[in-house]
Write a protein that holds these residues in place. Structure first.
Motif, short mmCIF file in Angstrom:
data_model
loop_
_atom_site.label_atom_id
_atom_site.label_comp_id
_atom_site.label_asym_id
_atom_site.label_seq_id
_atom_site.Cartn_x
_atom_site.Cartn_y
_atom_site.Cartn_z
N MET A 89 39.93 40.34 36.11
CA MET A 89 41.33 40.45 35.69
C MET A 89 41.62 41.83 35.13
SD MET A 89 42.87 37.81 36.33
CE MET A 89 44.31 38.40 35.46
N HIS A 90 40.66 42.36 34.41
CA HIS A 90 40.83 43.65 33.77
C HIS A 90 41.20 44.72 34.80
CE1 HIS A 90 39.97 47.09 31.29
NE2 HIS A 90 39.10 47.50 32.17
N VAL A 91 40.58 44.65 35.97
CA VAL A 91 40.87 45.63 37.02
C VAL A 91 42.20 45.33 37.70
CG1 VAL A 91 40.07 46.56 39.24
CG2 VAL A 91 38.42 46.08 37.41
N ALA B 148 41.02 40.54 48.65
CA ALA B 148 40.78 39.42 47.74
C ALA B 148 39.30 39.38 47.37
CB ALA B 148 41.22 38.11 48.38
N GLU B 149 38.46 39.73 48.31
CA GLU B 149 37.02 39.74 48.03
C GLU B 149 36.69 40.87 47.03
OE1 GLU B 149 34.57 39.82 51.50
OE2 GLU B 149 32.75 40.06 50.32
N ALA B 150 37.35 42.01 47.22
CA ALA B 150 37.11 43.13 46.30
C ALA B 150 37.58 42.76 44.89
CB ALA B 150 37.85 44.38 46.78
N ALA B 151 38.69 42.02 44.82
CA ALA B 151 39.18 41.58 43.50
C ALA B 151 38.22 40.54 42.94
CB ALA B 151 40.58 41.01 43.62
N GLY B 152 37.65 39.76 43.82
CA GLY B 152 36.47 38.97 43.47
C GLY B 152 36.67 37.67 42.76
N ARG C 219 40.13 50.67 42.93
CA ARG C 219 39.11 49.72 43.40
C ARG C 219 39.27 49.46 44.90
NH1 ARG C 219 35.24 47.80 44.30
NH2 ARG C 219 34.50 45.66 44.23
N LEU C 220 40.52 49.25 45.33
CA LEU C 220 40.78 48.99 46.74
C LEU C 220 40.40 50.20 47.59
CD1 LEU C 220 44.21 47.15 46.37
CD2 LEU C 220 42.02 46.11 47.01
N ALA C 221 40.75 51.40 47.08
CA ALA C 221 40.43 52.62 47.82
C ALA C 221 38.92 52.80 47.93
CB ALA C 221 41.08 53.82 47.13
N GLU C 222 38.20 52.51 46.84
CA GLU C 222 36.72 52.61 46.87
C GLU C 222 36.11 51.71 47.93
OE1 GLU C 222 36.28 53.02 42.09
OE2 GLU C 222 35.30 51.29 43.05
N GLY D 187 37.33 51.22 50.67
CA GLY D 187 37.75 51.71 51.99
C GLY D 187 38.95 50.97 52.53
N LEU D 188 39.67 50.25 51.66
CA LEU D 188 40.84 49.51 52.12
C LEU D 188 42.06 50.42 52.12
CD1 LEU D 188 39.95 46.20 50.32
CD2 LEU D 188 40.14 46.57 52.80
N PRO D 189 42.99 50.18 53.06
CA PRO D 189 44.13 51.08 53.19
C PRO D 189 45.17 50.87 52.10
CG PRO D 189 44.29 49.29 54.78
CD PRO D 189 42.98 49.11 54.08
N VAL D 190 45.48 51.91 51.36
CA VAL D 190 46.52 51.87 50.32
C VAL D 190 47.41 53.10 50.49
CG1 VAL D 190 45.16 50.57 48.61
CG2 VAL D 190 44.98 53.05 48.68
#
Ligand code: ADP
Length: 383
Positions: A103-105, A247-251, A115-118, A120-123
């Motif tokens: 949640m913090h992220v 969603a997986e990156a958010a975990g 986090r999404l950019a790390e 490799g997701l398109p933002v």
């Protein structure tokens, strides 16, 4: 050995909030025999129908601890609940899903984008200024106009400012920074349309992805959605792939709403994640085999997830937004005559301009056909 005074939690699930998302989650819980307690006040949408009401505020750490003691798992209906307070609930022995560290992220728009950019997701291209003094250089790099966003506590456009020039950005910066602990700056995306995908994740493993929807916002608030989104299969496939990975990156466990832009040159860019059931998934109550609310519950409880397919060729949703300020006096008499329109009112005592008071969902032979039905009924609801 547990002491004999140890008692099992009274409720299976607690929700830190009692608004319309909690209300629709409660309604999904009853048929499954899942008992839900909500945290809020008696007048709020979920309070009259929850199995339990813990009176208090999700901003209050003591109230969160109180509901935590009563429930097997604590979940959220908004992403603004302080992650440290949630961690205290977790440390006291009640699992919080999604997990507070995640949640913090997610609740910081800048950390979320990083986090999404790390991954490799398109933002959209973005920058995180340390102060207003950085805006000039960011403007040169990303090019005006730019979208400035409060890092925290933004919703329905509160906390966003579209700035055409450096002067506008300098004027907007202090208010946005103060509201939300700093500012995220994004390129302005000249999108063809906005898309959203709900992803349900099961505690213990597994996920289920809902059909892609087109969302139409006006003044930063969702007005209508069409499902499936009128896009080519490759675009739909890419939107689902990106949403699932995000969603997986958010975990977290449970439902994540992934909002995206579909650009005019057919790229998918993630706008933002919401780690909870989302307005872009309300149609799933009638339109999909398993609603987002049911799958949220299944996901956080580690139960098998239900199928997400549409049960009709098309579905549409129209939000019912307040158009005046004052006490609510709902009347669905005319709208109820529109066959196939599912009217939802959230039971809010007061109307306010732009406030989400309810929504209408319809199914049809196509999304456009469903939209016609939903619009007709929505135009007849008195709030
Ligand atoms: P909130 O958290 O307040 O909902 P969002 O960041 O989702 O704010 O933005 C709300 C709306 O503003 C989006 O649905 C979109 O229409 C518009 N928007 C947001 N970011 C951008 C951007 N970078 N470029 C163009 N439009 C944007």
């Amino acid at each position: 050995m547990h002491p004999v005074t140890d008692t099992a939690p009274v409720y299976d699930v607690g929700i830190a909030g009692a608004g319309q998302l909690a209300q629709m989650t409660v309604l999904a819980a009853w048929p499954l025999g899942i008992r839900v307690a909500v945290l809020g006040q008696p007048g709020e949408p979920a309070a009259p129908m929850a199995a339990g009401l813990v009176e208090g505020d999700w901003k209050d750490p003591d109230a969160l601890m109180r509901i935590g003691r009563e429930v097997g798992v604590l979940t959220l209906e908004n992403e603004f609940v302080d992650a440290a307070f949630l961690m205290a609930v977790e440390d006291a022995g009640t699992p919080v899903r999604p997990h507070p560290a995640r949640m913090h992220v997610v609740q910081d728009k800048a950390l979320q984008k990083q986090r999404l950019a790390e991954e490799g997701l398109p933002v959209p291209r973005f920058a995180v200024p340390d102060s207003a003094g950085d805006l000039e250089a960011i403007g040169r790099d990303l090019a005006w106009p730019l979208m400035l966003k409060s890092r925290h506590l933004g919703y329905d456009g509160y906390g966003n400012a579209l700035c055409a020039t450096l002067d506008e950005a300098l004027a907007a910066y202090p208010g946005l920074a103060e509201r939300g602990g700093g500012v995220l700056v994004e390129e302005f995306v000249d999108f063809a349309r906005e898309l959203a995908v709900m992803v349900a994740r099961r505690h213990g493993g597994g996920d289920a992805v809902y059909p892609v929807v087109e969302t139409r916002q006006h003044d930063h608030v969702l007005r209508e959605l069409l499902c499936p989104a009128p896009v080519d299969p490759e675009v739909s496939h890419e939107a689902k792939r990106v949403a699932r990975a995000a969603a997986e990156a958010a975990g977290g466990a449970g439902v994540t709403g992934v909002e995206m832009f579909h650009t005019k040159d057919d790229r998918i860019l993630i706008n933002e994640l919401a780690p909870r059931p989302h307005n872009s998934g309300h149609h799933t109550i009638e339109a999909c085999v398993t609603s987002q609310f049911e799958n949220h519950l299944r996901g956080i409880l580690g139960l098998p997830l239900g199928p997400t397919e549409l049960i009709a060729p098309g579905a549409a949703l129209v939000n019912l937004l307040g158009e005046r300020d004052g006490p609510s006096a709902p009347d669905i008499t005319e709208a109820a005559a529109v066959g196939g329109a599912h009217v939802h009112l959230y039971g809010k005592a007061d109307v306010r301009v732009r406030r989400k008071m309810g929504h209408v969902t319809a199914l049809g032979s196509s999304p456009e056909d469903a939209l016609e039905t939903a619009r007709l009924a929505a135009s007849m609801v008195r709030l």
